[in-house]
Design a protein around this motif. Structure first.
Motif, PDB file in Angstrom:
ATOM      1  N   ASP A 161       0.805  -1.251  -0.038  1.00  0.00           N
ATOM      2  CA  ASP A 161      -0.136   0.050   0.140  1.00  0.00           C
ATOM      3  C   ASP A 161       0.975   0.815  -0.041  1.00  0.00           C
ATOM      4  O   ASP A 161       1.316   1.282   1.478  1.00  0.00           O
ATOM      5  CB  ASP A 161      -0.989   0.252   1.382  1.00  0.00           C
ATOM      6  N   TRP A 213      -0.344   4.458  -0.653  1.00  0.00           N
ATOM      7  CA  TRP A 213      -0.735   5.389   0.125  1.00  0.00           C
ATOM      8  C   TRP A 213      -2.056   4.559   0.950  1.00  0.00           C
ATOM      9  O   TRP A 213      -2.902   5.304   0.925  1.00  0.00           O
ATOM     10  CB  TRP A 213      -1.677   6.714  -1.184  1.00  0.00           C
ATOM     11  N   MET A 220      -4.846   7.377   2.050  1.00  0.00           N
ATOM     12  CA  MET A 220      -5.263   7.873   1.455  1.00  0.00           C
ATOM     13  C   MET A 220      -6.894   8.371   1.126  1.00  0.00           C
ATOM     14  O   MET A 220      -7.673   9.524   1.114  1.00  0.00           O
ATOM     15  CB  MET A 220      -5.676   7.260   0.286  1.00  0.00           C
ATOM     16  N   GLY A 267      -8.006  -0.054 -10.021  1.00  0.00           N
ATOM     17  CA  GLY A 267      -6.943   0.276  -9.627  1.00  0.00           C
ATOM     18  C   GLY A 267      -7.493   1.179  -8.290  1.00  0.00           C
ATOM     19  O   GLY A 267      -7.641   2.397  -7.905  1.00  0.00           O
ATOM     20  N   CYS A 268      -8.211   0.312  -7.253  1.00  0.00           N
ATOM     21  CA  CYS A 268      -9.161   0.708  -7.078  1.00  0.00           C
ATOM     22  C   CYS A 268      -9.073   1.252  -5.009  1.00  0.00           C
ATOM     23  O   CYS A 268      -9.467   1.268  -4.798  1.00  0.00           O
ATOM     24  CB  CYS A 268     -10.575  -0.686  -6.491  1.00  0.00           C
ATOM     25  N   HIS A 269      -7.365   0.592  -4.964  1.00  0.00           N
ATOM     26  CA  HIS A 269      -7.003   0.732  -3.814  1.00  0.00           C
ATOM     27  C   HIS A 269      -7.752   0.181  -2.651  1.00  0.00           C
ATOM     28  O   HIS A 269      -7.753  -0.401  -3.008  1.00  0.00           O
ATOM     29  CB  HIS A 269      -6.576   2.506  -3.208  1.00  0.00           C
ATOM     30  N   LYS A 270      -8.361   1.064  -1.935  1.00  0.00           N
ATOM     31  CA  LYS A 270      -9.507   0.303  -0.724  1.00  0.00           C
ATOM     32  C   LYS A 270     -10.545   0.576  -1.167  1.00  0.00           C
ATOM     33  O   LYS A 270     -11.696   0.649  -0.378  1.00  0.00           O
ATOM     34  CB  LYS A 270      -8.949   1.417   0.809  1.00  0.00           C
ATOM     35  N   GLU A 314     -12.366   3.353  -1.931  1.00  0.00           N
ATOM     36  CA  GLU A 314     -12.592   4.650  -1.647  1.00  0.00           C
ATOM     37  C   GLU A 314     -14.123   4.725  -2.244  1.00  0.00           C
ATOM     38  O   GLU A 314     -15.018   5.500  -1.805  1.00  0.00           O
ATOM     39  CB  GLU A 314     -11.762   5.572  -1.603  1.00  0.00           C
ATOM     40  N   ASN A 357      -7.452  -4.336  -8.608  1.00  0.00           N
ATOM     41  CA  ASN A 357      -5.465  -4.088  -7.807  1.00  0.00           C
ATOM     42  C   ASN A 357      -5.272  -4.712  -8.245  1.00  0.00           C
ATOM     43  O   ASN A 357      -4.986  -6.040  -8.110  1.00  0.00           O
ATOM     44  CB  ASN A 357      -6.564  -3.192  -6.736  1.00  0.00           C
ATOM     45  N   THR A 407     -11.614  -7.869  -3.415  1.00  0.00           N
ATOM     46  CA  THR A 407     -10.326  -7.008  -4.291  1.00  0.00           C
ATOM     47  C   THR A 407     -10.472  -7.720  -5.896  1.00  0.00           C
ATOM     48  O   THR A 407      -9.591  -8.932  -4.901  1.00  0.00           O
ATOM     49  CB  THR A 407      -9.932  -6.787  -3.909  1.00  0.00           C
TER      50      THR A 407
END
Length: 214
Positions: free
Chosen positions: A2, A4, A7, A36-39, A41, A56, A64
């Motif tokens: 991770d 970021w 974020m 690229g959804c990260h968490k 958000e 991701n 995910t």
């Protein structure tokens, strides 16, 4: 990994995500693919009744889909809406990924892409003083491509029609490494200035795209 972790607590990042989701214009019953959804958000700002897929390269939250999209990817269905926020600049072969985005998107679908602006007035001032990208040679989280507004348009227009474009700004500058810039950014009316010149004052660009039909 991770790159970021905070974020979701960065007001500038959340404002950018909200603006992108608004441009997406997703409706109940639609399928949304978040590259690229990260968490994930963005998911909380989407309407109820959609089918959401978050992709991701690292699984940071449950549900995910882990997928390496660099240079191209396959997805088992076509979708109505797609998000690709702050992703393409990190990839070694973003054009192949852009081709895959076009293939996965339905003919009447919408893709929203955000890209950082690496030619802001502040970047130019930094270069005058010999301060360049301080992430150089640091691969995790590194921007491998440093697009300007003109370059971003040219890149996207090869496969998509730009229906709408705008910018997002940095007003809190939580990740800024040059601390002398932070009070200046907080003092200046960045949203107003970015409307005058996206190229000079927007920290990045948000594009609402439709696929080119052959």
């Amino acid at each position: 990994m991770d790159n970021w972790p905070e974020m979701e607590n960065d007001p500038d990042a959340i404002a950018r995500i909200k603006k992108a989701v608004a441009l997406l214009d997703a409706k109940e019953g639609m399928t949304v693919l978040d590259i690229g959804c990260h968490k994930q958000e963005a998911f909380q700002y989407l309407p109820d009744g959609i089918t959401y897929y978050g992709v991701n390269d690292t699984v940071l939250v449950p549900n995910t889909i882990r997928l390496n999209i660099d240079g191209g990817f396959e997805f088992p269905l076509k979708v109505d809406r797609m998000l690709c926020l702050e992703v393409l600049e990190h990839l070694e072969c973003p054009y192949g990924t852009l081709q895959s985005l076009s293939k996965v998107l339905k003919d009447n679908g919408v893709l929203v892409v955000s890209l950082p602006n690496e030619a802001t007035l502040f970047h130019r001032l930094r270069c005058l003083f010999g301060i360049v990208d301080q992430e150089c040679f640091n691969f995790p989280g590194k921007h491998l491509h440093l697009p300007s507004l003109r370059q971003s348009r040219k890149f996207l227009k090869d496969l998509f029609l730009i229906e709408k474009e705008g910018g997002y700004v940095t007003q809190h500058a939580k990740k800024c490494r040059q601390k002398w810039i932070v009070p200046l950014i907080k003092f200046l009316p960045m949203k107003f200035l970015s409307k005058i010149s996206l190229s000079l004052f927007a920290r990045g660009f948000i594009f609402k795209l439709r696929k080119k039909l052959t």
